[in-house]
Design a protein around this motif. Structure first.
Motif, PDB file in Angstrom:
ATOM      1  N   GLY A 212      70.055  48.183  93.005  1.00  0.00           N
ATOM      2  CA  GLY A 212      69.981  48.232  91.489  1.00  0.00           C
ATOM      3  C   GLY A 212      68.776  49.034  90.952  1.00  0.00           C
ATOM      4  O   GLY A 212      68.001  49.273  91.975  1.00  0.00           O
ATOM      5  N   LEU A 213      68.564  49.208  89.960  1.00  0.00           N
ATOM      6  CA  LEU A 213      67.335  49.748  89.476  1.00  0.00           C
ATOM      7  C   LEU A 213      66.322  48.852  88.613  1.00  0.00           C
ATOM      8  O   LEU A 213      66.856  47.864  88.173  1.00  0.00           O
ATOM      9  N   SER A 214      64.958  49.409  88.679  1.00  0.00           N
ATOM     10  CA  SER A 214      64.208  48.628  87.927  1.00  0.00           C
ATOM     11  C   SER A 214      63.127  49.670  87.503  1.00  0.00           C
ATOM     12  O   SER A 214      63.162  50.604  87.657  1.00  0.00           O
ATOM     13  N   GLU A 215      62.098  48.961  86.826  1.00  0.00           N
ATOM     14  CA  GLU A 215      61.214  49.784  85.903  1.00  0.00           C
ATOM     15  C   GLU A 215      59.769  50.301  87.018  1.00  0.00           C
ATOM     16  O   GLU A 215      59.241  51.343  86.567  1.00  0.00           O
ATOM     17  N   ASP A 216      59.882  49.812  88.170  1.00  0.00           N
ATOM     18  CA  ASP A 216      59.187  50.662  89.182  1.00  0.00           C
ATOM     19  C   ASP A 216      59.693  50.323  90.695  1.00  0.00           C
ATOM     20  O   ASP A 216      61.002  49.760  90.586  1.00  0.00           O
ATOM     21  N   MET A 217      59.121  50.745  91.244  1.00  0.00           N
ATOM     22  CA  MET A 217      59.638  50.434  92.845  1.00  0.00           C
ATOM     23  C   MET A 217      58.579  50.177  93.958  1.00  0.00           C
ATOM     24  O   MET A 217      57.493  51.196  94.128  1.00  0.00           O
ATOM     25  N   ARG A 218      58.611  48.931  94.332  1.00  0.00           N
ATOM     26  CA  ARG A 218      57.300  48.513  95.097  1.00  0.00           C
ATOM     27  C   ARG A 218      58.067  48.273  96.567  1.00  0.00           C
ATOM     28  O   ARG A 218      58.737  47.777  97.062  1.00  0.00           O
ATOM     29  N   VAL A 219      57.224  49.323  97.292  1.00  0.00           N
ATOM     30  CA  VAL A 219      57.748  49.667  98.774  1.00  0.00           C
ATOM     31  C   VAL A 219      57.266  48.616  99.907  1.00  0.00           C
ATOM     32  O   VAL A 219      56.133  48.376  99.780  1.00  0.00           O
ATOM     33  N   GLY A 220      58.226  48.331 100.486  1.00  0.00           N
ATOM     34  CA  GLY A 220      57.705  47.416 101.741  1.00  0.00           C
ATOM     35  C   GLY A 220      57.756  45.831 101.593  1.00  0.00           C
ATOM     36  O   GLY A 220      57.797  45.121 102.591  1.00  0.00           O
ATOM     37  N   ASN A 221      58.267  45.300 100.181  1.00  0.00           N
ATOM     38  CA  ASN A 221      58.109  43.846 100.121  1.00  0.00           C
ATOM     39  C   ASN A 221      59.301  43.214 100.407  1.00  0.00           C
ATOM     40  O   ASN A 221      59.396  42.050 100.478  1.00  0.00           O
ATOM     41  N   ARG A 254      70.426  60.326  86.784  1.00  0.00           N
ATOM     42  CA  ARG A 254      69.186  60.310  86.806  1.00  0.00           C
ATOM     43  C   ARG A 254      68.713  58.920  85.894  1.00  0.00           C
ATOM     44  O   ARG A 254      69.234  58.874  84.859  1.00  0.00           O
ATOM     45  N   GLY A 255      67.858  58.233  86.574  1.00  0.00           N
ATOM     46  CA  GLY A 255      67.300  57.000  85.869  1.00  0.00           C
ATOM     47  C   GLY A 255      65.887  57.436  85.821  1.00  0.00           C
ATOM     48  O   GLY A 255      65.139  58.396  85.507  1.00  0.00           O
ATOM     49  N   PRO A 256      64.975  56.117  85.749  1.00  0.00           N
ATOM     50  CA  PRO A 256      63.580  56.486  85.532  1.00  0.00           C
ATOM     51  C   PRO A 256      62.837  57.212  86.993  1.00  0.00           C
ATOM     52  O   PRO A 256      63.142  57.078  87.686  1.00  0.00           O
ATOM     53  N   VAL A 257      61.780  57.870  86.315  1.00  0.00           N
ATOM     54  CA  VAL A 257      61.008  58.813  87.240  1.00  0.00           C
ATOM     55  C   VAL A 257      59.677  58.230  87.270  1.00  0.00           C
ATOM     56  O   VAL A 257      59.022  57.874  86.298  1.00  0.00           O
ATOM     57  N   LEU A 258      59.387  58.088  88.615  1.00  0.00           N
ATOM     58  CA  LEU A 258      57.978  57.453  89.047  1.00  0.00           C
ATOM     59  C   LEU A 258      57.160  58.503  89.526  1.00  0.00           C
ATOM     60  O   LEU A 258      57.353  58.957  90.590  1.00  0.00           O
ATOM     61  N   SER A 259      55.677  58.437  88.941  1.00  0.00           N
ATOM     62  CA  SER A 259      54.882  59.330  89.198  1.00  0.00           C
ATOM     63  C   SER A 259      53.643  58.635  89.752  1.00  0.00           C
ATOM     64  O   SER A 259      52.695  59.517  90.309  1.00  0.00           O
ATOM     65  N   ARG A 260      53.162  57.715  89.426  1.00  0.00           N
ATOM     66  CA  ARG A 260      51.927  57.006  89.704  1.00  0.00           C
ATOM     67  C   ARG A 260      52.253  56.092  90.973  1.00  0.00           C
ATOM     68  O   ARG A 260      53.045  55.109  91.206  1.00  0.00           O
ATOM     69  N   PHE A 261      51.319  56.138  92.040  1.00  0.00           N
ATOM     70  CA  PHE A 261      51.355  55.424  93.200  1.00  0.00           C
ATOM     71  C   PHE A 261      49.959  54.620  93.365  1.00  0.00           C
ATOM     72  O   PHE A 261      49.083  55.441  93.461  1.00  0.00           O
ATOM     73  N   ASP A 262      50.042  53.564  93.982  1.00  0.00           N
ATOM     74  CA  ASP A 262      48.617  52.873  94.088  1.00  0.00           C
ATOM     75  C   ASP A 262      48.618  52.532  95.530  1.00  0.00           C
ATOM     76  O   ASP A 262      47.853  51.556  95.986  1.00  0.00           O
ATOM     77  N   GLY A 263      49.495  53.108  96.463  1.00  0.00           N
ATOM     78  CA  GLY A 263      49.329  52.762  97.825  1.00  0.00           C
ATOM     79  C   GLY A 263      50.716  51.816  98.081  1.00  0.00           C
ATOM     80  O   GLY A 263      51.089  51.830  99.363  1.00  0.00           O
ATOM     81  N   ARG A 264      51.300  51.104  97.037  1.00  0.00           N
ATOM     82  CA  ARG A 264      52.449  50.481  97.772  1.00  0.00           C
ATOM     83  C   ARG A 264      53.520  50.423  96.377  1.00  0.00           C
ATOM     84  O   ARG A 264      54.760  50.089  96.734  1.00  0.00           O
ATOM     85  N   ASN A 265      53.025  50.534  95.256  1.00  0.00           N
ATOM     86  CA  ASN A 265      53.881  50.485  94.157  1.00  0.00           C
ATOM     87  C   ASN A 265      53.998  51.701  93.154  1.00  0.00           C
ATOM     88  O   ASN A 265      52.936  52.352  92.852  1.00  0.00           O
ATOM     89  N   TRP A 266      55.283  52.312  93.283  1.00  0.00           N
ATOM     90  CA  TRP A 266      55.484  53.529  92.282  1.00  0.00           C
ATOM     91  C   TRP A 266      55.659  52.954  90.936  1.00  0.00           C
ATOM     92  O   TRP A 266      56.645  52.122  90.894  1.00  0.00           O
ATOM     93  N   GLN A 476      76.406  49.115  91.517  1.00  0.00           N
ATOM     94  CA  GLN A 476      74.800  48.962  91.936  1.00  0.00           C
ATOM     95  C   GLN A 476      74.654  49.285  93.110  1.00  0.00           C
ATOM     96  O   GLN A 476      73.505  49.393  93.413  1.00  0.00           O
ATOM     97  N   SER A 477      75.286  49.089  94.039  1.00  0.00           N
ATOM     98  CA  SER A 477      75.437  49.644  95.712  1.00  0.00           C
ATOM     99  C   SER A 477      74.758  51.243  95.870  1.00  0.00           C
ATOM    100  O   SER A 477      74.576  51.587  96.811  1.00  0.00           O
ATOM    101  N   ASP A 478      75.520  51.765  94.784  1.00  0.00           N
ATOM    102  CA  ASP A 478      75.131  53.171  94.544  1.00  0.00           C
ATOM    103  C   ASP A 478      73.608  53.643  94.156  1.00  0.00           C
ATOM    104  O   ASP A 478      73.586  54.866  94.178  1.00  0.00           O
ATOM    105  N   ALA A 479      72.792  52.509  93.930  1.00  0.00           N
ATOM    106  CA  ALA A 479      71.446  52.861  93.479  1.00  0.00           C
ATOM    107  C   ALA A 479      70.885  53.536  94.415  1.00  0.00           C
ATOM    108  O   ALA A 479      71.017  53.358  95.784  1.00  0.00           O
ATOM    109  N   HIS A 480      69.953  54.487  94.115  1.00  0.00           N
ATOM    110  CA  HIS A 480      69.364  55.439  94.990  1.00  0.00           C
ATOM    111  C   HIS A 480      68.098  55.945  94.722  1.00  0.00           C
ATOM    112  O   HIS A 480      67.693  56.005  93.370  1.00  0.00           O
ATOM    113  N   ALA A 481      67.162  56.606  95.492  1.00  0.00           N
ATOM    114  CA  ALA A 481      65.833  56.902  95.344  1.00  0.00           C
ATOM    115  C   ALA A 481      65.656  58.104  96.086  1.00  0.00           C
ATOM    116  O   ALA A 481      66.079  58.464  97.220  1.00  0.00           O
TER     117      ALA A 481
END
Length: 688
Positions: A212-221, A254-266, A476-481
């Motif tokens: 599904g979608l969320s307001e951010d994308m935390r990679v690897g957790n 198209r959903g939220p666009v993420l442009s800031r990256f702190d090393g783990r979280n977009w 929801q299973s069609d959620a994509h990045a």
């Protein structure tokens, strides 16, 4: 105990129960049905306590035992209030208030003695029934509520029936007639009562790790991602035949666009406002579209978010929705989407976005945190140093990175395990496995390390057409990045690195999300084809429910009034329509009563006509007076001149108690009516 008796003994016991016990058990069963859907939304202890209270009251009714004392009931009430307050720290708010209402309803059954107590329970039951719609207005819940309404009406009718043991079937038939008679009123109010913004809509639980979608994308957790097959939106292309509709690979919503990256979280670009971080809605970037648009209708399920999901690129505001276009080409609703929303949009597959962007405006799209992913940075330098990339620039760099994904042993999986600190390094050099978030993030980091502006776009990709009505369902299973990279002369260009790792993720007929243990068991019993057909039929029915009931907005209401002949409809027009419908309803009621009067017992109607004639002659009477007594009173009042009338009344009474009605008795009743009209009625006494 109730369940220790054999079934035949329990039935005999049920048959021998006093009426109060039987009616109470039926009412408790209805209340359990009404409360059951809420227990799925409230804290588990709320449903457990309500079940215990209702079960205790049922046991008391079955055993005809005395109800608990007033002191015990007061103590239980204090404990219930304390439990709600201790759990929520308040007695207000939707969840605390609903929990308290459910417990009060269950507690009220413990003092169900007089009719006044029953009325309170009935109306509390109706109130709790409505509370279910604070969480959902889906079709299954509407069916459950309709059954609960029928049960409560049956119990209410039963409570007003005379003493004795009237069967529940009789009360059920009366309740059903009441619902049928009330249906036109309900339909008229639904169609013409002024629409207002709904007061319900509870956001889902965002703590669960599901697709599904969320307001951010935390990679690897997330070590493993469960697929959720619930629908997100339904799409129809009314202007395109099936063969001309876009392919599944072209459906990017198209959903939220993420442009800031702190090393783990977009995260999206944000700015501080009144101490809180809010999305930074930039003025729309220059968007150039060419060619013919694809026009479609979307029905979006409530999400509690602000995103209006559309295909790229939609320069005009979707018709039927309120929102604005951000600088990242997101369509954003003015308020959270807490109800089903239907809108029409036009998207241009051939577009250019941000071609005129300046280096200063692109700087944030090349920023990387210091000290993260050193091996990926080195890989970016190696790719840049290749002669083909050095000569071809960004397009060649993108092709080189995609070629590495295709040939480097990378794979797509929903169970990649937990990543370490350097998520891009882990993907490119260690694990070489992940789902779309890992792949898109690693690709974007590689592009930024090579000096190419890049960002993450999240949304939904694909969908499947329904075999029943042809409507596309996005789940929801069609959620994509995926990623977008900026190229000189082209602007922002979509690049989906997952398609290079796993082309089947974008395949035309990829496997649907798992249906769960029950769905798999059902498919094994009845066959997968039948199960799929049944599911498609159910989803088509749900789509009709969403289209014609949940999405009956003010605009559609005004459109209906326009079709009825109102040039500029407003609330006054709706008031006039409602007034006309009320008048028509009253006239229909009068006509129905006249029909009932004609269908009433013809003997009673004939006797009523005779009493009415005597009343006009100065001798009123009531329905309780039998014909024999009325004949005697007429002779006493008018003398021998009333003797023919007296004889006629006696014959009328004799006909009433004749054998069962036959054609001969009906003919005799007709003859009595004709004799009544030929009678010489005594004259009314004149005052001297």
């Amino acid at each position: 105990m109730l369940n220790t008796l054999p079934s035949s003994a329990r039935w005999q016991r049920w048959q021998s129960l006093p009426r109060d016990s039987r009616d109470t058990l039926f009412l408790l069963a209805v209340l359990a049905w009404v409360i059951a859907p809420l227990t799925l939304e409230l804290r588990p202890w709320t449903g457990a306590i309500a079940a215990l209270l209702l079960g205790w009251r049922a046991w008391l009714a079955w055993r005809a035992a005395p109800l608990p004392s007033r002191a015990m009931r007061v103590g239980l009430l204090v404990l219930a209030v304390a439990a709600v307050f201790g759990s929520f720290r308040t007695l207000a708010g939707y969840e605390a208030g609903i929990s308290l209402a459910v417990l009060l309803l269950a507690l009220k059954t413990l003092e169900l003695r007089a009719r006044r107590d029953a009325m309170v329970v009935f109306f509390l039951g109706f109130f709790v029934l409505l509370m279910n719609f604070l969480y959902s207005q889906a079709l299954p819940l509407a069916v459950i509520a309709l059954v609960g309404l029928f049960g409560l009406l049956t119990a209410l009718v039963q409570a007003h029936m005379p003493v004795g043991r009237p069967p529940l079937a009789l009360a059920a038939r009366t309740a059903f007639r009441l619902m049928v008679f009330g249906a036109p009123v309900m339909a008229a109010l639904f169609l013409f009562f002024p629409r207002v913004a709904p007061l319900w809509g509870v956001p889902g639980d965002t703590s669960r790790a599901r697709t599904g979608l969320s307001e951010d994308m935390r990679v690897g957790n997330i070590a493993a991602l469960a697929q959720d097959g619930s629908p997100v939106m339904r799409i129809r292309f009314p202007d395109l035949p099936a063969r001309a509709q876009p392919s599944q690979q072209a459906l990017y919503f198209r959903g939220p666009v993420l442009s800031r990256f702190d090393g783990r979280n977009w995260t999206p670009a944000t700015e501080q406002f009144n101490g809180r971080y809010q999305p930074r809605w930039l003025p729309p970037a220059r968007l150039q579209v060419r060619g013919e648009p694809i026009r479609y209708e979307a029905t979006l399920e409530p999400s509690g978010r602000h995103w209006l999901l559309v295909m790229d690129a939609a320069p005009a505001r979707p018709e039927g929705a309120e929102g604005f276009l951000s600088g990242d080409m997101e369509w954003v609703s003015a308020r959270p989407l807490s109800q089903v929303l239907r809108y029409r949009a036009a998207s241009y597959p051939d577009y250019q976005l941000g071609v005129q962007a300046t280096p200063a405006s692109l700087a944030e799209y090349t920023a990387l945190p210091t000290g993260f992913d050193p091996r990926t940075r080195a890989l970016a330098g190696e790719l840049r140093a290749q002669p083909a990339v050095a000569a071809g620039g960004t397009p060649e760099l993108v092709d080189a990175a995609l070629a590495r994904l295709r040939s480097g042993g990378y794979r797509y999986t929903l169970e990649p395990g937990v990543y370490g600190r350097d998520t891009a390094d882990d993907f490119w050099f260690e694990r070489k496995a992940g789902f779309c978030e890992h792949i898109a993030s690693a690709f974007a980091v590689l592009m930024r390390a090579a000096g190419v502006p890049a960002r993450i776009v999240t949304g939904y990709q694909g969908g499947a057409p329904n075999s029943v009505d042809g409507v596309w369902t996005v789940r929801q299973s069609d959620a994509h990045a995926w990623t977008e990279v900026w190229m000189d002369g082209q602007g922002w260009v979509r690049v989906d690195p997952t398609a290079s790792v796993a082309p089947e993720r974008l395949a035309e007929f990829r496997a649907p999300a798992p249906e769960g243990a029950f769905g798999q068991a059902f498919g094994a019993v009845v066959g997968n084809n039948f199960s799929s057909r049944l599911r498609a039929t159910w989803e088509a029915l749900n789509d009709r429910w969403n289209q014609w009931v949940l999405n009956y907005t003010e605009d559609r209401q005004l459109d209906l009034l326009k079709r009825l002949g109102f040039d500029a409809p407003d609330w006054r027009s709706m008031a006039r329509v409602l007034a006309v419908l009320v008048l028509v309803g009253l006239l229909a009621g009068v006509a129905w009563q006249a029909t009932l009067r004609r269908r009433r017992d013809p003997w009673l109607r004939l006797y009523a006509d005779a009493r009415q004639r005597l009343s006009r002659k100065g001798m009123p009477s009531t329905e309780a007076v039998p014909p024999r007594a009325l004949a005697r009173q007429a002779v006493q009042r008018f003398g021998e001149s009333a003797r023919p009338l007296s004889d006629w009344l006696l014959r009328l009474e004799a006909q009433r108690y004749a054998p069962a009605e036959t054609s001969a008795s009906r003919a005799a009743l007709g003859e009595l009516r004709r004799q009544m009209h030929r009678l010489r009625w005594p004259e009314r006494e004149r005052a001297h």
